[in-house]
Design a protein around this motif. Sequence first.
Motif, PDB file in Angstrom:
ATOM      1  N   UNK A 198       0.859  -1.186   0.000  1.00  0.00           N
ATOM      2  CA  UNK A 198       0.000   0.000   0.000  1.00  0.00           C
ATOM      3  C   UNK A 198       0.896   1.237   0.000  1.00  0.00           C
ATOM      4  N   UNK A 199       0.662   2.161  -0.942  1.00  0.00           N
ATOM      5  CA  UNK A 199       1.477   3.366  -1.047  1.00  0.00           C
ATOM      6  C   UNK A 199       0.660   4.464  -1.727  1.00  0.00           C
ATOM      7  N   UNK A 200       1.034   5.714  -1.557  1.00  0.00           N
ATOM      8  CA  UNK A 200       0.311   6.815  -2.193  1.00  0.00           C
ATOM      9  C   UNK A 200       0.616   6.909  -3.687  1.00  0.00           C
ATOM     10  N   UNK A 201      -0.365   7.338  -4.432  1.00  0.00           N
ATOM     11  CA  UNK A 201      -0.251   7.394  -5.889  1.00  0.00           C
ATOM     12  C   UNK A 201       0.356   8.728  -6.332  1.00  0.00           C
ATOM     13  N   UNK A 202       1.658   8.879  -6.092  1.00  0.00           N
ATOM     14  CA  UNK A 202       2.407  10.006  -6.656  1.00  0.00           C
ATOM     15  C   UNK A 202       3.819   9.502  -6.916  1.00  0.00           C
ATOM     16  N   UNK A 203       4.686  10.368  -7.416  1.00  0.00           N
ATOM     17  CA  UNK A 203       5.981   9.924  -7.937  1.00  0.00           C
ATOM     18  C   UNK A 203       6.766   9.068  -6.952  1.00  0.00           C
ATOM     19  N   UNK A 204       6.856   9.505  -5.693  1.00  0.00           N
ATOM     20  CA  UNK A 204       7.638   8.754  -4.714  1.00  0.00           C
ATOM     21  C   UNK A 204       6.989   7.423  -4.374  1.00  0.00           C
ATOM     22  N   UNK A 205       5.643   7.365  -4.381  1.00  0.00           N
ATOM     23  CA  UNK A 205       4.951   6.113  -4.118  1.00  0.00           C
ATOM     24  C   UNK A 205       5.187   5.085  -5.207  1.00  0.00           C
ATOM     25  N   UNK A 206       5.191   5.558  -6.449  1.00  0.00           N
ATOM     26  CA  UNK A 206       5.472   4.659  -7.584  1.00  0.00           C
ATOM     27  C   UNK A 206       6.908   4.148  -7.501  1.00  0.00           C
ATOM     28  N   UNK A 207       7.855   5.062  -7.240  1.00  0.00           N
ATOM     29  CA  UNK A 207       9.252   4.647  -7.084  1.00  0.00           C
ATOM     30  C   UNK A 207       9.402   3.653  -5.934  1.00  0.00           C
ATOM     31  N   UNK A 208       8.682   3.918  -4.838  1.00  0.00           N
ATOM     32  CA  UNK A 208       8.799   3.054  -3.666  1.00  0.00           C
ATOM     33  C   UNK A 208       8.356   1.627  -3.931  1.00  0.00           C
TER      34      UNK A 208
END
Length: 401
Positions: free
Chosen positions: A178-188
């Motif tokens: 589970x992660x947020x849908x923005x650049x860092x979340x995608x990278x994570x």
Amino acid sequence: MRSSFKTLAVLAAGVAALPFLAGPFLAGDAAAQAAKKIRIGFVTTLSGPNAAYGQDMKNAFELALDHMGRKMGGVPVEVIYEDDEQKPEVGKQKTEKLLQRDKVDFVAGYIWSNVLLASYKPVLDAQVYLISANAGPSQLAGEGCNPYFFAASWQNDQNHMAVGELLNQKGVKRLYMVAPNYAAGVDGTNGVKALFKGQVIGQDMTKWPDQLDFSGEISKIRAAKPDAVYVFFPGRAGVQFYQQYSQAGLKKDIPVYSAFTIDAVTLKLQKDLVLDTYLTMTWGTDLPYAANQKFVADYRKKYNETPAFYGAQSYDAANLIASAVTATKGSLKDKKAIGAALKAAKFESVRGPFKFGNNNFPIQNIYQQEAYKTADGGYDLRTVSTVLTAHQDPHAAKCKM
């Protein structure tokens, strides 16, 4: 003959005037050089629910300036702090203001990858060096790498890749993410998948930054029955997730692995909720390096707070800039010399071993950490083990610098 005398007289007058013209000009130029300030623009979040992180960054940057006598290479330093309000469009506006009106020599800061990605182009186009003190988006690490961009923190994937390796070490086979849908979340999420050898049986990307209700995602986790769950929720979102996860009664049966979700700021609210969970980080207050021990002790003394990793990286960013200014003896005209000095990274990092890869992102150790209860009833983080040693991000292979 008279014409010749007249010509000679004019020439003589011109020659005689030269010392008077050159003298004040050279003196003025030297005086201007001697009086010049190093002007640094620092963009971070100083208002709203996540302002504590921006304040941590500002505090640490100011502490670094204190430690260097408010000068870099013998030249006084002026820092202009700007609040991006955690909004990409505001971050871009503030960045452009620093360049166009304030005429800064360096731009630094940036917590959020989406804010940095909205803001970086005007800086690099102006051939001003940008030193990120937190955000490390993949877009600037691979084919989009640029000699005017340096990350004094990490490439976004790195800490999450360490989570993937830690999952392997703990024998996890089935993972829910589970992660947020923005650049860092995608990278994570991509970072975890890069090293995790098991099966990802579910993944949710949540709305950022305003989603704070994770009941739907937690219900999916309960139904999927994974061996573990990976989460990446910076700031208040991380506090809310752990509260809701604990209330759902899943913590005992499905352990949580995270990156950037527990820090010195959120830990004050998370407390027992994050005990017996797993996290990875490139820095900790207990790392045994002289620069780190001085930073942590003096930060606590000055601000009566424990610094978070945001502050640690900002402290390093200030010292990185200072190392380049010192190496070039306070002259900022030679851009290539400044870039070479930044690349050399000749400063004592609070993280210990530190150097830049070919893409100007750090090659560094990444550690497992855990939250624990201190003897006085408080909470802190301690380093447990080294998960990845001298780690370089995978995007560097695509950088042509």
